[in-house]
Design a protein around this motif. Structure first.
Motif, PDB file in Angstrom:
ATOM      1  N   SER A  55    -104.144 -43.881 -11.922  1.00  0.00           N
ATOM      2  CA  SER A  55    -103.650 -42.589 -11.442  1.00  0.00           C
ATOM      3  C   SER A  55    -102.470 -42.144 -12.298  1.00  0.00           C
ATOM      4  O   SER A  55    -101.444 -42.836 -12.373  1.00  0.00           O
ATOM      5  N   LEU A  56    -102.631 -40.987 -12.951  1.00  0.00           N
ATOM      6  CA  LEU A  56    -101.557 -40.429 -13.777  1.00  0.00           C
ATOM      7  C   LEU A  56    -100.775 -39.425 -12.950  1.00  0.00           C
ATOM      8  O   LEU A  56    -101.253 -38.317 -12.668  1.00  0.00           O
ATOM      9  N   ALA A  57     -99.571 -39.829 -12.531  1.00  0.00           N
ATOM     10  CA  ALA A  57     -98.741 -38.942 -11.713  1.00  0.00           C
ATOM     11  C   ALA A  57     -98.218 -37.777 -12.549  1.00  0.00           C
ATOM     12  O   ALA A  57     -98.019 -37.891 -13.764  1.00  0.00           O
ATOM     13  N   ASP A  58     -98.002 -36.633 -11.879  1.00  0.00           N
ATOM     14  CA  ASP A  58     -97.461 -35.452 -12.557  1.00  0.00           C
ATOM     15  C   ASP A  58     -95.989 -35.695 -12.868  1.00  0.00           C
ATOM     16  O   ASP A  58     -95.164 -35.863 -11.965  1.00  0.00           O
ATOM     17  N   LYS A  59     -95.632 -35.731 -14.140  1.00  0.00           N
ATOM     18  CA  LYS A  59     -94.258 -35.997 -14.532  1.00  0.00           C
ATOM     19  C   LYS A  59     -93.422 -34.718 -14.458  1.00  0.00           C
ATOM     20  O   LYS A  59     -93.925 -33.608 -14.635  1.00  0.00           O
ATOM     21  N   ALA A  60     -92.138 -34.897 -14.194  1.00  0.00           N
ATOM     22  CA  ALA A  60     -91.222 -33.741 -14.145  1.00  0.00           C
ATOM     23  C   ALA A  60     -91.054 -33.171 -15.545  1.00  0.00           C
ATOM     24  O   ALA A  60     -91.123 -33.893 -16.550  1.00  0.00           O
ATOM     25  N   PRO A  61     -90.848 -31.839 -15.635  1.00  0.00           N
ATOM     26  CA  PRO A  61     -90.657 -31.236 -16.958  1.00  0.00           C
ATOM     27  C   PRO A  61     -89.343 -31.684 -17.591  1.00  0.00           C
ATOM     28  O   PRO A  61     -88.399 -32.057 -16.893  1.00  0.00           O
ATOM     29  N   LYS A  62     -89.316 -31.646 -18.900  1.00  0.00           N
ATOM     30  CA  LYS A  62     -88.095 -31.974 -19.637  1.00  0.00           C
ATOM     31  C   LYS A  62     -87.480 -30.681 -20.153  1.00  0.00           C
ATOM     32  O   LYS A  62     -88.161 -29.867 -20.775  1.00  0.00           O
TER      33      LYS A  62
END
Length: 406
Positions: A308-315
């Motif tokens: 499962s690839l979690a949605d990462k926070a934007p940089k």
């Protein structure tokens, strides 16, 4: 008979009985005994009667008068039997009860050596080694004879050492490819023929996996036609399995391993030899796709991991050499920034947090117009912040935050 009667205390009764069962003697034996016991007889008369008895024996061809010897031989036989029995007890020791039971009840299983075998037919996967193992107890010999009978009836024999510590005899049939039977003989015991049926494990002949990512990814669904060992997909995706096997099976399961526990989910039979299953992927799953045969209850497994690839926070970063500076309360602050996201920036806002000299804090939000860059994975933009619209005093601190919105 005449000679032995001279030394018998009951010779009168014996003579009488012999004369009765042999009328041809004409009571000569009885007369001889009476003459011998009488005081009124001459040696010549007793000798004459004896000669008549001998003459009868000669004329009769030496025929045995009676089976008088049977009494003697019966006694000898009985004594010998008792002696033999006592000898067996001394020699066999604790085994004697079994031996005696054999003599009295020969139809029972009274083996000194005991073999423990499996009951019923055994099913085994084709091409895999088969282990023959039988427990032996009681009187354990040094070796056991293993007979292996093939499907065409030919028999092979081999002698195998018995493990004295465990009491087991074992043998490996290498890469069994056809039905066979085996039998083991050890000491005075023998098991019945044990049949081993060779069958094929279920296998997957075709597979289809459809992945439907969540809306926030803006990714189109895609389909795989081969089962991968590992599959990385966005968190929240819908996963639909469809498999076809080479034989009718008892069941197909999706066994998930979570925290050292196995959670079993059953696949649904949608058509002949075809099974389907679907799930929504929240967290990473390690599982076994298992098919169980109808005959023999044999299973084959296919290991698969769904990552499962979690949605990462934007940089986000400011496009200036320094991120700390001093300004007047009525100035305008032009903020130029760069934002990146793994699935694209859909919306964003600027948050201004004011910390007053007395330590109190206030927050203010301002939307950012992304224009044509909306949805891109990497964008550069700017926003102008009018400080006069904020309750800023001398000595206040301003913290600027960027928040991504889906």
């Amino acid at each position: 008979v005449w000679g032995k009667m001279k030394f018998k205390s009951d010779q009168a009764e014996t003579a009488k009985w012999l004369d009765e069962v042999n009328p041809a003697l004409q009571e000569r034996l009885t007369t001889s005994v009476e003459l011998k016991d009488s005081t009124n007889h001459s040696p010549e008369l007793l000798k004459a009667v004896g000669e008549q008895v001998d003459d009868f024996k000669i004329k009769s061809g030496g025929t045995q008068l009676v089976k008088s010897r049977s009494f003697t031989w019966a006694g000898v036989t009985f004594a010998a039997s008792i002696a033999l029995l006592l000898t067996l007890i001394v020699i066999t020791g604790q085994s004697f009860p079994k031996l005696w039971d054999r003599l009295v009840h020969p139809w029972n299983d009274n083996s000194l050596t005991l073999l423990t075998q499996n009951e019923g037919e055994v099913f085994h996967p084709r091409g895999q080694d088969f282990s023959i193992a039988v427990a032996i107890s009681g009187k354990i010999p040094v070796q056991a004879k293993i007979q292996e009978r093939s499907a065409n009836g030919s028999i092979e024999e081999r002698w195998v050492d018995i493990d004295k510590n465990t009491g087991y005899v074992s043998y490996i049939v290498s890469k069994a490819s056809e039905d066979f039977s085996y039998r083991i003989e050890a000491g005075d015991a023998q098991i019945d023929w044990q049949k081993v049926s060779i069958i094929d494990k279920p296998s997957i002949v075709s597979a289809q996996i459809k992945i439907s990512p969540p809306a926030y990814t803006k990714l189109a669904p895609w389909t795989l036609t081969k089962l991968p060992r590992q599959l990385k997909i966005p968190q929240g995706s819908q996963v639909d399995f469809k498999i076809k096997v080479d034989q009718e099976i008892l069941q197909a399961t999706f066994d998930k391993r979570i925290d050292r526990k196995v959670i079993q989910e059953f696949l649904t039979r949608s058509a002949r030899k075809t099974y389907i299953h679907n799930l929504s992927l929240a967290d990473t799953i390690h599982a076994d796709l298992k098919m169980t045969s109808k005959v023999g209850n044999l299973s084959s497994k296919f290991k698969i991991s769904l990552i499962s690839l979690a949605d990462k926070a934007p940089k986000v970063r400011l496009l200036k050499e320094t991120e700390t500076f001093a300004m007047k309360a009525d100035e305008k602050l032009d903020v130029k920034f760069q934002a990146t996201d793994d699935y694209g920036v859909e919306a964003a806002q600027l948050v201004a947090e004011v910390t007053n000299p007395d330590g109190t804090k206030e927050s203010f939000s301002f939307p950012i117009d992304l224009a044509y860059q909306k949805g891109t994975k990497k964008l550069e933009s700017s926003v102008s912040l009018d400080l006069s619209k904020l309750p800023i005093k001398k000595g206040s601190k301003l913290l600027i935050l960027f928040i991504k919105k889906m």
